[in-house]
Design a protein around this motif. Structure first.
Motif, PDB file in Angstrom:
ATOM      1  N   ASP A   1       0.818  -1.223   0.000  1.00  0.00           N
ATOM      2  CA  ASP A   1       0.000   0.000   0.000  1.00  0.00           C
ATOM      3  C   ASP A   1       0.850   1.271   0.000  1.00  0.00           C
ATOM      4  O   ASP A   1       0.416   2.317   0.506  1.00  0.00           O
ATOM      5  CB  ASP A   1      -0.961   0.015   1.204  1.00  0.00           C
ATOM      6  N   ALA A   2       2.039   1.193  -0.578  1.00  0.00           N
ATOM      7  CA  ALA A   2       2.873   2.392  -0.680  1.00  0.00           C
ATOM      8  C   ALA A   2       2.501   3.240  -1.887  1.00  0.00           C
ATOM      9  O   ALA A   2       2.973   4.372  -2.020  1.00  0.00           O
ATOM     10  CB  ALA A   2       4.347   2.010  -0.765  1.00  0.00           C
ATOM     11  N   GLY A   3       1.666   2.703  -2.772  1.00  0.00           N
ATOM     12  CA  GLY A   3       1.283   3.440  -3.959  1.00  0.00           C
ATOM     13  C   GLY A   3       2.300   3.280  -5.073  1.00  0.00           C
ATOM     14  O   GLY A   3       3.352   2.646  -4.902  1.00  0.00           O
ATOM     15  N   PRO A   4       1.998   3.862  -6.234  1.00  0.00           N
ATOM     16  CA  PRO A   4       2.913   3.748  -7.378  1.00  0.00           C
ATOM     17  C   PRO A   4       4.103   4.681  -7.226  1.00  0.00           C
ATOM     18  O   PRO A   4       4.268   5.351  -6.213  1.00  0.00           O
ATOM     19  CB  PRO A   4       2.025   4.161  -8.563  1.00  0.00           C
ATOM     20  N   ASN A   5       4.932   4.701  -8.256  1.00  0.00           N
ATOM     21  CA  ASN A   5       6.074   5.610  -8.319  1.00  0.00           C
ATOM     22  C   ASN A   5       7.100   5.297  -7.231  1.00  0.00           C
ATOM     23  O   ASN A   5       7.595   6.175  -6.526  1.00  0.00           O
ATOM     24  CB  ASN A   5       5.612   7.069  -8.206  1.00  0.00           C
ATOM     25  N   ARG A   6       7.480   4.033  -7.156  1.00  0.00           N
ATOM     26  CA  ARG A   6       8.431   3.590  -6.121  1.00  0.00           C
ATOM     27  C   ARG A   6       9.866   3.648  -6.657  1.00  0.00           C
ATOM     28  O   ARG A   6      10.129   3.263  -7.792  1.00  0.00           O
ATOM     29  CB  ARG A   6       8.135   2.140  -5.706  1.00  0.00           C
ATOM     30  N   PRO A   7      10.813   4.066  -5.834  1.00  0.00           N
ATOM     31  CA  PRO A   7      12.228   3.954  -6.210  1.00  0.00           C
ATOM     32  C   PRO A   7      12.704   2.509  -6.072  1.00  0.00           C
ATOM     33  O   PRO A   7      12.075   1.694  -5.380  1.00  0.00           O
ATOM     34  CB  PRO A   7      12.926   4.861  -5.203  1.00  0.00           C
ATOM     35  N   ILE A   8      13.815   2.213  -6.703  1.00  0.00           N
ATOM     36  CA  ILE A   8      14.324   0.839  -6.806  1.00  0.00           C
ATOM     37  C   ILE A   8      15.662   0.730  -6.092  1.00  0.00           C
ATOM     38  O   ILE A   8      16.526   1.595  -6.218  1.00  0.00           O
ATOM     39  CB  ILE A   8      14.530   0.461  -8.287  1.00  0.00           C
ATOM     40  N   LEU A   9      15.835  -0.379  -5.383  1.00  0.00           N
ATOM     41  CA  LEU A   9      17.135  -0.729  -4.812  1.00  0.00           C
ATOM     42  C   LEU A   9      17.413  -2.192  -5.117  1.00  0.00           C
ATOM     43  O   LEU A   9      16.612  -3.063  -4.754  1.00  0.00           O
ATOM     44  CB  LEU A   9      17.142  -0.497  -3.295  1.00  0.00           C
ATOM     45  N   MET A  10      18.514  -2.467  -5.804  1.00  0.00           N
ATOM     46  CA  MET A  10      18.938  -3.854  -6.025  1.00  0.00           C
ATOM     47  C   MET A  10      20.165  -4.113  -5.169  1.00  0.00           C
ATOM     48  O   MET A  10      21.144  -3.369  -5.229  1.00  0.00           O
ATOM     49  CB  MET A  10      19.260  -4.110  -7.494  1.00  0.00           C
ATOM     50  N   LEU A  11      20.115  -5.181  -4.373  1.00  0.00           N
ATOM     51  CA  LEU A  11      21.186  -5.534  -3.454  1.00  0.00           C
ATOM     52  C   LEU A  11      21.924  -6.776  -3.940  1.00  0.00           C
ATOM     53  O   LEU A  11      21.311  -7.737  -4.409  1.00  0.00           O
ATOM     54  CB  LEU A  11      20.620  -5.789  -2.061  1.00  0.00           C
ATOM     55  N   ILE A  12      23.256  -6.753  -3.776  1.00  0.00           N
ATOM     56  CA  ILE A  12      24.107  -7.851  -4.233  1.00  0.00           C
ATOM     57  C   ILE A  12      24.970  -8.313  -3.063  1.00  0.00           C
ATOM     58  O   ILE A  12      25.740  -7.527  -2.499  1.00  0.00           O
ATOM     59  CB  ILE A  12      25.006  -7.394  -5.401  1.00  0.00           C
ATOM     60  N   HIS A  13      24.853  -9.562  -2.698  1.00  0.00           N
ATOM     61  CA  HIS A  13      25.569 -10.071  -1.527  1.00  0.00           C
ATOM     62  C   HIS A  13      27.063 -10.230  -1.794  1.00  0.00           C
ATOM     63  O   HIS A  13      27.524 -10.337  -2.936  1.00  0.00           O
ATOM     64  CB  HIS A  13      24.981 -11.403  -1.066  1.00  0.00           C
ATOM     65  N   GLY A  14      27.841 -10.253  -0.718  1.00  0.00           N
ATOM     66  CA  GLY A  14      29.275 -10.476  -0.797  1.00  0.00           C
ATOM     67  C   GLY A  14      29.623 -11.935  -0.610  1.00  0.00           C
ATOM     68  O   GLY A  14      28.771 -12.823  -0.601  1.00  0.00           O
ATOM     69  N   GLY A  15      30.928 -12.187  -0.435  1.00  0.00           N
ATOM     70  CA  GLY A  15      31.400 -13.545  -0.248  1.00  0.00           C
ATOM     71  C   GLY A  15      32.589 -13.893  -1.121  1.00  0.00           C
ATOM     72  O   GLY A  15      32.862 -15.073  -1.370  1.00  0.00           O
ATOM     73  N   GLY A  16      33.315 -12.875  -1.604  1.00  0.00           N
ATOM     74  CA  GLY A  16      34.525 -13.140  -2.371  1.00  0.00           C
ATOM     75  C   GLY A  16      34.304 -13.846  -3.686  1.00  0.00           C
ATOM     76  O   GLY A  16      35.232 -14.455  -4.233  1.00  0.00           O
ATOM     77  N   PHE A  17      33.065 -13.789  -4.225  1.00  0.00           N
ATOM     78  CA  PHE A  17      32.671 -14.503  -5.432  1.00  0.00           C
ATOM     79  C   PHE A  17      32.771 -16.018  -5.233  1.00  0.00           C
ATOM     80  O   PHE A  17      32.761 -16.780  -6.197  1.00  0.00           O
ATOM     81  CB  PHE A  17      33.495 -14.060  -6.647  1.00  0.00           C
ATOM     82  N   ILE A  18      32.842 -16.436  -3.969  1.00  0.00           N
ATOM     83  CA  ILE A  18      32.904 -17.867  -3.631  1.00  0.00           C
ATOM     84  C   ILE A  18      31.626 -18.322  -2.944  1.00  0.00           C
ATOM     85  O   ILE A  18      31.088 -19.390  -3.217  1.00  0.00           O
ATOM     86  CB  ILE A  18      34.111 -18.154  -2.719  1.00  0.00           C
ATOM     87  N   GLY A  19      31.130 -17.509  -2.016  1.00  0.00           N
ATOM     88  CA  GLY A  19      29.956 -17.876  -1.240  1.00  0.00           C
ATOM     89  C   GLY A  19      29.060 -16.676  -1.043  1.00  0.00           C
ATOM     90  O   GLY A  19      29.049 -15.736  -1.814  1.00  0.00           O
ATOM     91  N   GLY A  20      28.274 -16.723   0.042  1.00  0.00           N
ATOM     92  CA  GLY A  20      27.341 -15.650   0.332  1.00  0.00           C
ATOM     93  C   GLY A  20      25.921 -16.011  -0.052  1.00  0.00           C
ATOM     94  O   GLY A  20      25.659 -17.042  -0.686  1.00  0.00           O
ATOM     95  N   SER A  21      24.979 -15.146   0.338  1.00  0.00           N
ATOM     96  CA  SER A  21      23.566 -15.454   0.148  1.00  0.00           C
ATOM     97  C   SER A  21      22.764 -14.170  -0.012  1.00  0.00           C
ATOM     98  O   SER A  21      23.090 -13.132   0.572  1.00  0.00           O
ATOM     99  CB  SER A  21      23.039 -16.232   1.351  1.00  0.00           C
TER     100      SER A  21
END
Length: 333
Positions: free
Chosen positions: A83-103
């Motif tokens: 119920d926040a309404g339209p016109n929402r900003p976007i956030l994309m998150l990328i996990h760490g882990g040395g390109f070996i692990g992470g979640s």
């Protein structure tokens, strides 16, 4: 220059873990329908979470660029403010882990919840890691002859990770209408390897980390919404570096930082033993030289993954919120 790249790789992979205001227009109900999105300073919205949405597929080889492959699904989780309404900003998150692990869970889920409660639509993504042996371009494979064998697989993992993160962002663009999001207000962020990837996919051009491999060699490229493009407005860099942008320069001769680079939020521990503090100073200097906008928080005495750090009593996520509001001229309530 090549010796510098090897030195940065050594620092990065020594540890493999990482946990101008725009006027708005309102309708008769007082809702902001055009112009800058409105976000909240405090937790306001209930958050709806949809996990494991397939955003693309990628190849996994039995050895580097082997003929024997498996097509693997790539997933993201969507955090939507109810119920926040339209016109929402976007956030994309990328996990760490040395390109070996992470979640995409854990710390990323906590961050996603924080920002979605305040009005962002947040996507936390998974991507192929070292063990997946994703396809790499021939130029990267050839350059690998100069990389210390101990770090070679991790070096190769940088390419598919960035290819996948770009595919995730293109999926978000392709599905914007389903999430009531405004593509003029995109932020990408992450910690450690996730921050490296956030910088890499935000500063590089559309074709980088995508068109170096043809869909003839990797048919899964056809699942990645290749017709879409995006422009990141703000990068959240938690203890990352410019290594993936530097790799483009080393391998292809590309210079990707300039005055139009997205606004950069840097937070980095001065005692970080994994991605050394000097990497943050280097990013600061690059932005200074290009006269691009940035903010730099030295986390004095702190090491890697300093998620609980505060600066003058404010946590990092609150500082990041303030910076996104400032740089994107969001409306804050």
């Amino acid at each position: 220059m090549k010796q510098l790249l090897f030195f940065v790789l050594l620092l990065l992979f020594s540890c493999n873990t990482d946990d101008g205001v725009t006027a708005s227009t309102e309708n008769s109900e007082g809702e902001n329908t055009t112009g800058a999105p409105t976000v909240q300073a405090n937790a306001t919205y209930t958050v709806s979470v949809t996990e494991n949405i397939e955003y693309a597929r990628g190849l996994s080889h039995t050895s580097i660029n082997s003929a024997e492959t498996t097509s693997v699904p790539l997933y993201l989780d969507a955090y939507t403010p109810v119920d926040a309404g339209p016109n929402r900003p976007i956030l994309m998150l990328i996990h760490g882990g040395g390109f070996i692990g992470g979640s995409k869970q854990g710390v990323m889920a906590s961050l996603a919840q924080y920002f979605a409660e305040r009005g962002w639509v947040v996507f936390s993504i998974a991507y192929r890691l070292q063990a997946d042996l994703g396809t790499i371009p021939q130029e990267w494979e050839a350059y690998g002859d100069l990389v210390d064998a101990e770090f070679l697989d991790q070096f190769f993992a940088i390419y598919p990770a960035h290819r996948d993160a770009k595919a995730a962002m293109r999926w978000i663009v392709a599905n914007a209408a389903s999430y009531d999001i405004n593509l003029d207000y995109i932020t990408v962020g992450g910690g450690s390897a996730g921050a490296i990837t956030a910088i890499g996919i935000s500063v590089s051009e559309d074709g980088d980390y995508t068109t170096e491999i043809s869909s003839t060699l990797d048919e899964t490229l056809n699942t990645t919404n290749l017709g879409e493009s995006y422009e990141v407005k703000t990068i959240l860099d938690f203890w990352g570096s410019d290594i993936s942008v530097f790799a483009l320069e080393e391998i292809y001769g590309f210079q990707r930082f300039d005055a139009n680079s997205p606004a950069l939020f840097i937070a980095h521990g001065t005692e970080d033993p994994t991605v050394l503090f000097e990497e943050a100073l280097k990013l600061r200097d690059i932005y200074e030289a290009n006269q691009a906008p940035y903010v730099f928080y030295e986390l004095t005495g702190l090491g890697h993954s300093a998620w609980n750090a505060t600066v003058e009593g404010k946590r990092l996520e609150a500082l990041a919120l303030d910076y996104m509001v400032e740089q994107q001229s969001l409306l804050l309530e």
